[in-house]
Design a protein around this motif. Structure first.
Motif, PDB file in Angstrom:
ATOM      1  N   ARG A   2      -2.906  -8.296   7.464  1.00  0.00           N
ATOM      2  CA  ARG A   2      -2.695  -8.543   6.039  1.00  0.00           C
ATOM      3  C   ARG A   2      -3.742  -7.828   5.188  1.00  0.00           C
ATOM      4  O   ARG A   2      -3.447  -7.363   4.092  1.00  0.00           O
ATOM      5  N   ARG A   3      -4.959  -7.709   5.703  1.00  0.00           N
ATOM      6  CA  ARG A   3      -6.004  -7.050   4.936  1.00  0.00           C
ATOM      7  C   ARG A   3      -5.801  -5.528   4.901  1.00  0.00           C
ATOM      8  O   ARG A   3      -6.311  -4.851   4.012  1.00  0.00           O
ATOM      9  N   TYR A   4      -5.062  -4.989   5.885  1.00  0.00           N
ATOM     10  CA  TYR A   4      -4.838  -3.543   5.938  1.00  0.00           C
ATOM     11  C   TYR A   4      -3.606  -3.116   5.133  1.00  0.00           C
ATOM     12  O   TYR A   4      -3.338  -1.924   4.993  1.00  0.00           O
ATOM     13  N   VAL A   5      -2.858  -4.096   4.618  1.00  0.00           N
ATOM     14  CA  VAL A   5      -1.606  -3.744   3.935  1.00  0.00           C
ATOM     15  C   VAL A   5      -1.860  -2.802   2.767  1.00  0.00           C
ATOM     16  O   VAL A   5      -1.149  -1.809   2.576  1.00  0.00           O
ATOM     17  N   ALA A   6      -2.872  -3.086   1.952  1.00  0.00           N
ATOM     18  CA  ALA A   6      -3.135  -2.256   0.781  1.00  0.00           C
ATOM     19  C   ALA A   6      -3.527  -0.841   1.174  1.00  0.00           C
ATOM     20  O   ALA A   6      -3.115   0.134   0.538  1.00  0.00           O
ATOM     21  N   ALA A   7      -4.344  -0.717   2.238  1.00  0.00           N
ATOM     22  CA  ALA A   7      -4.720   0.618   2.699  1.00  0.00           C
ATOM     23  C   ALA A   7      -3.487   1.375   3.192  1.00  0.00           C
ATOM     24  O   ALA A   7      -3.308   2.559   2.900  1.00  0.00           O
ATOM     25  N   LEU A   8      -2.641   0.681   3.950  1.00  0.00           N
ATOM     26  CA  LEU A   8      -1.391   1.299   4.414  1.00  0.00           C
ATOM     27  C   LEU A   8      -0.534   1.742   3.235  1.00  0.00           C
ATOM     28  O   LEU A   8       0.027   2.848   3.223  1.00  0.00           O
ATOM     29  N   LEU A   9      -0.442   0.885   2.221  1.00  0.00           N
ATOM     30  CA  LEU A   9       0.373   1.196   1.061  1.00  0.00           C
ATOM     31  C   LEU A   9      -0.178   2.398   0.297  1.00  0.00           C
ATOM     32  O   LEU A   9       0.577   3.266  -0.152  1.00  0.00           O
ATOM     33  N   ALA A  10      -1.506   2.468   0.175  1.00  0.00           N
ATOM     34  CA  ALA A  10      -2.120   3.586  -0.545  1.00  0.00           C
ATOM     35  C   ALA A  10      -1.838   4.912   0.153  1.00  0.00           C
ATOM     36  O   ALA A  10      -1.475   5.906  -0.488  1.00  0.00           O
ATOM     37  N   VAL A  11      -1.988   4.939   1.480  1.00  0.00           N
ATOM     38  CA  VAL A  11      -1.727   6.177   2.220  1.00  0.00           C
ATOM     39  C   VAL A  11      -0.248   6.532   2.164  1.00  0.00           C
ATOM     40  O   VAL A  11       0.120   7.695   1.975  1.00  0.00           O
ATOM     41  N   THR A  12       0.607   5.529   2.318  1.00  0.00           N
ATOM     42  CA  THR A  12       2.053   5.772   2.277  1.00  0.00           C
ATOM     43  C   THR A  12       2.459   6.383   0.939  1.00  0.00           C
ATOM     44  O   THR A  12       3.223   7.353   0.883  1.00  0.00           O
ATOM     45  N   ILE A  13       1.949   5.816  -0.151  1.00  0.00           N
ATOM     46  CA  ILE A  13       2.292   6.335  -1.477  1.00  0.00           C
ATOM     47  C   ILE A  13       1.788   7.759  -1.640  1.00  0.00           C
ATOM     48  O   ILE A  13       2.487   8.636  -2.175  1.00  0.00           O
ATOM     49  N   ALA A  14       0.552   8.027  -1.192  1.00  0.00           N
ATOM     50  CA  ALA A  14      -0.014   9.370  -1.344  1.00  0.00           C
ATOM     51  C   ALA A  14       0.802  10.402  -0.567  1.00  0.00           C
ATOM     52  O   ALA A  14       1.109  11.487  -1.075  1.00  0.00           O
ATOM     53  N   VAL A  15       1.177  10.086   0.679  1.00  0.00           N
ATOM     54  CA  VAL A  15       1.973  11.018   1.484  1.00  0.00           C
ATOM     55  C   VAL A  15       3.361  11.193   0.882  1.00  0.00           C
ATOM     56  O   VAL A  15       3.869  12.321   0.748  1.00  0.00           O
TER      57      VAL A  15
END
Length: 811
Positions: free
Chosen positions: A14-27
């Motif tokens: 759950r704590r990694y969700v935002a990091a995952l979302l940030a990378v996903t959006i950037a790619v």
């Protein structure tokens, strides 16, 4: 350690969700802008290709063929080989119809007598089969009441060519015009040069045809695809501006994502320092712990990059279809996905995540087993690491500032962008000093707001690194938004001023002698006309022949968009663009104006002014030339929302029998305004993705910082703080941090915009100055404060649900 890795991923998902979302959006962002860019490029390519339907080869020297002989040689090679060749050219000239003049600056294009090389669509009639036949656009024919079989004259004097209108054309190619004639007729009627020759190989021997052409001509012989690609770049003044713009925003998205992910990992690893220390206690080596956390980052990167590619493809197809629906297929082509861009996006997502997590993981190496038994010391300005950070921040900021000043001096946009990013990194390094100082000021200013606010201000200041990390993401978004909004507003203001000076009125009618009252009333009665300003003057004799001159009154000039542009001194005459070309041997520095009433010698001033086909003098000069001035020009102001093309055509139709030249400024103004609107919305749309990543970052860091202080909040609850009070305190803290980030980001954004205007806009436009959109920036501040509130709402509610007893047992 494999078991530890899997357990960590499962526990901290759950704590990694935002990091995952940030990378996903950037790619996904990189993939989407590649798709949108391909749609724009494909639309341009299709438009250019329409001029060469079945051509395999193009003979050209860029925009035109430098050697006139090469046209004849190319046509000769085609005849010898049995191939087909068609010359493409455009010109502006005089065209007369059965009922009078169609205008002196009618757009004349070429039309091929071979169907395979003809780009025009025949709406009615047929295509020309001989050199004395012509096509005309349906709108031009309707406006001038010309029918099939009517005779028109192209050119004037000894060059005039008579042709028969045999067809009406629909949408034409870039080489088409209002009137399209075969190349021999256009060459005989004007002195235009050919732009290119489209060559259709009949026997399929393209290599042989290219060899024969290369031996016969000095111009360049290219395939159609190569020629179209070069033309697209050439249309952007030798630079693929679209590709540069897309790369710029891809870099911005990556930069924001790096900051967001770095902040996320910094807080996550700080929270897990006791976990790392316990692993060390049970026998794990530093290398094993380090390998475990970096493998976590790599796994996250793979998942996020893959998701980003999939989301980007879906988003590119969806947005492409939407843009095609709204803009039309002729303005936006089919989207395609470049393997290079997709590969770069995937690798960039991996590298972004790994690099962003690399430095925070270095702190893992410093974790000792004893750290599990005592709290870690936070670096401050008094510690060695804090002093090093501040010194490095000052050094990087100074280097970036020096780069910005240098970029201003040498007018280098690339250096300005790099220096801006470097200086911003320096500001982020100084965050633990700048942010607490600003928080103290805000805390003192709001000290009377109540207990929760004072506690929130104290909490925000107590951990400088955590506060700086929390504000960093929003600081990026606000700085970007402020810089772009301010830069765009400044550039648009300069463009508007330049357009008003060049086009002070929407339409100008002049050149046909004195204008009758009935003509003025007919123009006033047209739909879309707001005001008609009659301008008096006279026809004078000069060394260059007869010349109409006008002297607009102060009242008439005051009604125009730029009164100063049409103000002539008593010692000069303003020669506008429409008259410059009428002087075959150029415009002399001084003219003598003669009438029966008097003679006046004046200096000439050439201006690219859309004031009509009449020179401008002062009222004092006109008084010396005539005692009975007549109306020599009409300045027309259009209603808001009037269509430039339609009103221009209506004016030409209404004045067709008067001999007046209609100078259409509104169409050009509307075209520029449309281009600016498209650019602004495109930039804001692309920028919105970067801001979205920043908002994800602040929500993540606020949530993690609240989670990190669960025991502290439980202690406050145990001492009597209610759930509502805790929620209010955390909401106030989030708003405080957001407000500080917004204020600092606004200041930085305006500063970067100032450098941008000086470096990019000022060299192109003399009167460029910084224009701050205060209302829009105020809206940015409000949105930033609400973003801080929203980012802290859900974590605050979650934290308030924990009971004091449960919270005190958390580790």
């Amino acid at each position: 350690m494999r078991t530890v890795l899997i357990a960590s991923l499962r526990t901290y998902t759950r704590r990694y969700v935002a990091a995952l979302l940030a990378v996903t959006i950037a790619v996904a962002f990189v993939v989407v802008i590649d798709a949108l860019g391909s749609g724009a490029r494909n639309a341009v390519a299709v438009t250019v290709e329409k001029a060469y339907p079945d051509a395999e080869l193009i003979v050209s020297d860029g925009y035109w063929m430098a050697q006139d002989e090469d046209v004849a040689r190319t046509l000769a090679v085609a005849r010898e080989r049995g191939d087909r060749a068609s010359v493409l050219a455009t010109a502006k000239g005089q065209v007369d119809g059965p009922s009078g003049s169609l205008g002196s600056d009618v757009e004349i294009g070429t039309v091929s007598t071979y169907s395979g090389l003809r780009s025009q669509e025949i709406a009615e009639g047929r295509a020309p089969r001989a050199d004395d036949e012509a096509l005309m656009t349906r709108s031009m024919a309707t406006a001038h009441e010309i029918g099939l079989g009517d005779r028109i004259t192209v050119g004037d004097g000894d060059l005039a060519q008579e042709l028969t209108v045999v067809g009406f054309s629909g949408p034409s190619s870039p080489a088409g015009g209002d009137v399209d004639v075969p190349w021999p007729a256009l060459q005989a009627a004007t002195d235009t040069m050919a732009e290119s020759v489209a060559y259709d190989v009949r026997d399929g021997d393209v290599a042989g045809a290219r060899q024969a052409l290369s031996e016969a001509v000095e111009s360049q012989v290219q395939s159609r695809d190569d020629y179209v690609a070069e033309r697209i770049v050439a249309m952007n003044n030798g630079v693929d501006i679209l590709a540069m713009l897309l790369l710029l925003f891809a870099a911005v998205a990556g930069f924001v994502a790096v900051l967001v992910i770095a902040n996320t990992f910094t807080i996550l690893f700080a929270q897990r320092s006791r976990d790392f220390a316990l692993l060390r206690c049970v026998g794990a080596t530093r290398r094993q712990v380090l390998r475990s956390v970096r493998t976590e980052a790599l796994v996250l990167a793979l998942l996020a990059a893959t998701a980003g590619i999939v989301a980007g493809i879906a988003g590119g197809i969806g947005l492409g279809a939407l843009v095609r629906l709204l803009a039309g297929e002729e303005n936006f082509g089919a989207v395609s996905f470049s393997p290079v861009w997709m590969g770069a996006a995937f690798v960039g997502g991996l590298l972004t995540t790994v690099v962003a997590a690399w430095f925070p993981t270095r702190s893992v190496l410093r974790v000792s087993p004893l750290a599990a038994l005592r709290p870690a010391e936070q670096p401050t300005a008094r510690t060695t690491s804090g002093r090093v950070r501040i010194a490095l921040g000052l050094l990087v900021t100074a280097a970036g500032a020096a780069g910005l000043v240098t970029a201003d001096l040498v007018t280098s946009m690339e250096l300005m962008l790099v220096a801006g990013m470097v200086s911003f990194v320096g500001v982020l390094l100084l965050g633990p000093v700048l942010v607490p100082a600003m928080l103290r000021l805000v805390g003192r200013a709001g000290g009377r707001a109540g207990g929760p606010f004072r506690v929130a201000a104290a909490n925000a200041v107590r951990n400088p690194r955590r506060s700086a990390a929390t504000t960093a993401s929003l600081l990026v978004g606000v700085t970007l938004a402020t810089a772009v909004l301010t830069g765009m507003t400044s550039a648009r203001q300069v463009v508007a001023q330049g357009m008003n000076a060049e086009y002070p009125v929407d339409y100008a009618l002049a050149g046909g002698g004195p204008i009758a009252v009935e003509t003025i009333e007919r123009v006033r009665g047209l739909e879309g006309v707001d005001e008609v300003l009659p301008v008096t003057g006279a026809v004078v004799e000069t060394e260059m022949g007869r010349l109409p001159v006008i002297a607009p009154s102060d009242a008439a000039r005051a009604r125009t968009l730029d009164p100063g542009s049409t103000r002539a001194r008593d010692t000069e005459i303003i020669v506008p663009h429409a008259l410059i070309t009428t002087f075959d041997e150029g415009v002399p520095d001084r003219l003598t104006l003669r009438t029966k009433a008097g003679t006046v010698a004046v200096d000439t001033r050439l201006e690219p002014l859309g004031s009509g086909a009449a020179a401008i003098v002062s009222p004092a000069v006109l008084e010396q030339l005539t005692t009975e001035p007549t109306t020599q020009a009409l300045w027309v102001l259009a209603d808001d929302g009037a269509d430039g093309d339609e009103l221009g055509e209506a004016l030409r139709t209404a004045t067709r029998s008067t001999g007046l030249d209609v100078t259409d400024n509104l169409t050009d103004q509307q075209w520029v305004a449309t281009q600016l609107d498209v650019l602004v919305w495109a930039v804001l749309g692309l920028l919105g993705v970067g801001v979205l990543i920043a908002l994800v970052g602040i929500a993540n860091t606020v949530g993690l910082s609240i989670l990190e202080r669960s025991r502290e909040h439980a202690l406050l609850r145990a001492l009597g703080l209610t759930r509502r009070g805790l929620r209010r305190m955390l909401a106030a803290e989030g708003m405080l941090l957001a407000l500080v980030a917004a204020v600092l980001g606004t200041g930085l954004g305006v500063l970067y915009a100032w450098f941008g205007v000086r470096t990019v806009v000022a060299p192109l436009m003399e009167d460029a100055r910084l224009v701050v959109p205060w209302a829009q920036l105020a809206a940015v501040l409000v949105v930033a404060a609400l973003a801080g509130l929203a980012a802290s709402t859900l974590p605050a509610r979650r934290g308030a649900r924990i009971t004091p007893a449960e919270g005190l047992t958390l580790d």
